[in-house]
Design an enzyme around this catalytic site. Structure first.
Site, PDB file in Angstrom:
ATOM      1  N   ARG A  27      75.980  32.871  23.862  1.00 30.16           N
ATOM      2  CA  ARG A  27      76.690  32.439  22.653  1.00 30.16           C
ATOM      3  C   ARG A  27      77.228  31.016  22.795  1.00 30.16           C
ATOM      4  O   ARG A  27      78.277  30.679  22.233  1.00 30.16           O
ATOM      5  CB  ARG A  27      77.829  33.410  22.312  1.00 30.16           C
ATOM      6  CG  ARG A  27      77.428  34.891  22.267  1.00 30.16           C
ATOM      7  CD  ARG A  27      76.513  35.211  21.095  1.00 30.16           C
ATOM      8  NE  ARG A  27      77.160  35.103  19.816  1.00 30.16           N
ATOM      9  CZ  ARG A  27      77.731  36.114  19.157  1.00 30.16           C
ATOM     10  NH1 ARG A  27      77.724  37.305  19.675  1.00 30.16           N
ATOM     11  NH2 ARG A  27      78.271  35.923  17.983  1.00 30.16           N
ATOM     12  N   ARG A  31      81.594  28.881  17.872  1.00 27.23           N
ATOM     13  CA  ARG A  31      82.865  28.389  17.332  1.00 27.23           C
ATOM     14  C   ARG A  31      83.813  27.738  18.313  1.00 27.23           C
ATOM     15  O   ARG A  31      84.751  27.061  17.911  1.00 27.23           O
ATOM     16  CB  ARG A  31      83.584  29.548  16.624  1.00 27.23           C
ATOM     17  CG  ARG A  31      82.956  29.895  15.296  1.00 27.23           C
ATOM     18  CD  ARG A  31      83.380  31.267  14.864  1.00 27.23           C
ATOM     19  NE  ARG A  31      82.942  32.220  15.872  1.00 27.23           N
ATOM     20  CZ  ARG A  31      83.200  33.522  15.824  1.00 27.23           C
ATOM     21  NH1 ARG A  31      83.921  34.019  14.863  1.00 27.23           N
ATOM     22  NH2 ARG A  31      82.743  34.317  16.774  1.00 27.23           N
ATOM     23  N   ARG A  40      79.946  24.123  10.463  1.00 30.14           N
ATOM     24  CA  ARG A  40      80.226  25.421   9.865  1.00 30.14           C
ATOM     25  C   ARG A  40      81.187  25.317   8.677  1.00 30.14           C
ATOM     26  O   ARG A  40      81.116  26.102   7.740  1.00 30.14           O
ATOM     27  CB  ARG A  40      80.795  26.326  10.960  1.00 30.14           C
ATOM     28  CG  ARG A  40      81.160  27.706  10.586  1.00 30.14           C
ATOM     29  CD  ARG A  40      79.957  28.595  10.317  1.00 30.14           C
ATOM     30  NE  ARG A  40      80.465  29.928  10.082  1.00 30.14           N
ATOM     31  CZ  ARG A  40      81.036  30.313   8.951  1.00 30.14           C
ATOM     32  NH1 ARG A  40      81.121  29.483   7.941  1.00 30.14           N
ATOM     33  NH2 ARG A  40      81.514  31.541   8.823  1.00 30.14           N
ATOM     34  N   ASP A  76      70.673  34.935  14.781  1.00 23.94           N
ATOM     35  CA  ASP A  76      71.455  36.127  15.063  1.00 23.94           C
ATOM     36  C   ASP A  76      70.517  37.307  15.265  1.00 23.94           C
ATOM     37  O   ASP A  76      69.391  37.298  14.756  1.00 23.94           O
ATOM     38  CB  ASP A  76      72.432  36.442  13.920  1.00 23.94           C
ATOM     39  CG  ASP A  76      73.560  37.344  14.413  1.00 23.94           C
ATOM     40  OD1 ASP A  76      74.511  36.827  15.012  1.00 23.94           O
ATOM     41  OD2 ASP A  76      73.455  38.566  14.247  1.00 23.94           O
ATOM     42  N   TYR A 153      73.493  48.895  14.591  1.00 22.33           N
ATOM     43  CA  TYR A 153      73.983  48.121  13.444  1.00 22.33           C
ATOM     44  C   TYR A 153      73.423  48.635  12.123  1.00 22.33           C
ATOM     45  O   TYR A 153      74.117  48.674  11.108  1.00 22.33           O
ATOM     46  CB  TYR A 153      73.651  46.635  13.602  1.00 22.33           C
ATOM     47  CG  TYR A 153      74.672  45.900  14.441  1.00 22.33           C
ATOM     48  CD1 TYR A 153      75.907  45.539  13.904  1.00 22.33           C
ATOM     49  CD2 TYR A 153      74.415  45.594  15.767  1.00 22.33           C
ATOM     50  CE1 TYR A 153      76.848  44.888  14.666  1.00 22.33           C
ATOM     51  CE2 TYR A 153      75.363  44.939  16.544  1.00 22.33           C
ATOM     52  CZ  TYR A 153      76.575  44.586  15.991  1.00 22.33           C
ATOM     53  OH  TYR A 153      77.516  43.949  16.746  1.00 22.33           O
TER      54      TYR A 153
END
Ligand code: CP3
Length: 348
Positions: A27, A31, A40, A76, A153
């Site tokens: 990752r 962020r 973003r 993703d 998911y």
């Protein structure tokens, strides 16, 4: 083999000699980087995934800013269920959600078998553009979710604490679970093959929810589909890394899954992982991601423990034991990367 200026991650995944241990961070495009947040702020997450120029830009950020030895394509794991026909929403603060999770045979039958060259064209275009812009500086890692994690998911609709819906499915209607796992496996094999064809030098399979199953169920509903998936990926000699988070009780079986490298979390000693699997696969990992909250001296001390635990020799890719957290100071990540690059020379 390749015209890469830095192919250390590929070499380590193949257990070939290198003069230091390569490092990248799960990752890493995200962020914790102010440069990511600036992009973003102007675009929502899915728009970023689906716009090759934006995806390439944030994919390359950690290579320039942090100095990692590989770029992982910005995307993703949930783009596969979306390409199979599920509506995906990323809600601010809540993360990704499927508002209509799968819960019947009719819904499973309706899911389509995506054609990556059409339905996931944007990922392939992002890889092509990133490759051009990187110009051989470091390899690109492609990725997908493992069938079990994707199933979770699709059935839960989002992350979960108890995983009651997906557990209800595997115990109440295992046949349906297997039909869906089979569909996901086929779709993912085609998708990873297309990523490799577009130019990724390695691929990683994320099995984030592998650890919520009992050992028998893990083998039945997760591991055998990963084995099938890896055997169906069309590749020349591009390595596959498998990350079965929370599973380190099955190392003898895991080394036979077909992966070139197994990524382990911080709850297992690398020394033990290497002893049990190192004759067959490379080992990736495994600094606890929360170590990056500490001061630089503590980070170096903990990173050294990871290097010592693996010991001298080849076949180690340094990484965290799971993804980096969004509130980590990038300076700490830079310090980790330069320390590992320098200190690991003593282990080769
Ligand atoms: O590693 C990288 O830098 C490449 C990009 C990448 C993302 N997601 C971008 C992302 C990768 C490899 C993933 C994998 C992923 N996605 C996993 C497996 C890895 C893991 O951490 O276990 C999972 C379970 C997901 C699903 C997902 N996507 C969740 C649970 C969330 C919300 C939580 C979170 O981390 O934000 C996402 C959204 C997401 N995927 C973001 C990013 C950068 C944040 C989106 C934003 O900017 O708001």
């Amino acid at each position: 083999m390749s015209q890469l200026q830095n192919d250390l991650v590929i070499k380590a995944a193949k257990r070939l000699p290198t003069d230091r241990t390569p490092i990248w961070i799960m990752r890493q495009a995200g962020r914790y980087l102010p440069e990511y947040r600036a992009v973003r702020a102007k675009h929502d997450f899915l728009t970023m995934c689906k716009t090759p120029e934006l995806a390439a830009e944030v994919t390359i950020q950690p290579v320039n800013i942090i100095g990692v030895d590989a770029a992982i394509i910005f995307s993703d794991i949930l783009v596969i269920p979306e390409a199979m026909g599920m509506h995906l929403e990323i809600t601010e603060g809540k993360g990704p959600v499927f508002p209509s999770p799968v819960n019947s045979k009719e819904e499973v039958v309706k899911l389509k078998n995506p054609d990556p060259s059409k339905d996931l064209r944007y990922v392939l275009d992002a890889i092509l553009l990133t490759k051009k812009e990187l110009n051989g500086r470091v390899p690109i890692i492609g990725f997908a979710g493992a069938p079990w994690t994707i199933l979770t998911y699709m059935v839960e609709g989002h992350g979960s604490k108890s995983f009651s819906k997906v557990k209800k499915l595997i115990y109440g209607n295992p046949e349906l679970a297997h039909i869906l796992l089979e569909k996901i496996t086929k779709a993912t094999a085609a998708y990873l093959s297309a990523q490799i064809e577009a130019g990724t030098s390695l691929v990683q399979i994320f099995d984030t929810w592998a650890g919520i199953l009992s050992p028998g169920d893990y083998q039945m509903f997760a591991m055998r589909y990963v084995q099938q998936l890896i055997s169906e990926i069309k590749r020349k000699d591009e390595p596959v890394i498998y990350f079965p988070k929370g599973v380190h009780y099955l190392m003898h079986e895991l080394k036979e899954v077909g992966a070139d490298a197994i990524s382990v979390d911080w709850t297992v000693e690398l020394e033990k992982a290497r002893r049990k699997m190192g004759d067959k696969v490379a080992i990736q990992g495994n600094l606890d991601p929360t170590v990056l909250y500490a001061d630089t001296d503590s980070i170096k001390r903990e990173a050294r423990k990871v290097l010592e635990s693996f010991g001298k020799g080849h076949g180690h890719i340094f990484n965290l034991g799971h993804g980096i957290l969004p509130d980590i100071d990038p300076e700490n990540v830079k310090a980790l990367v330069s320390y590992v690059k320098e200190e690991s020379k003593n282990f080769h």
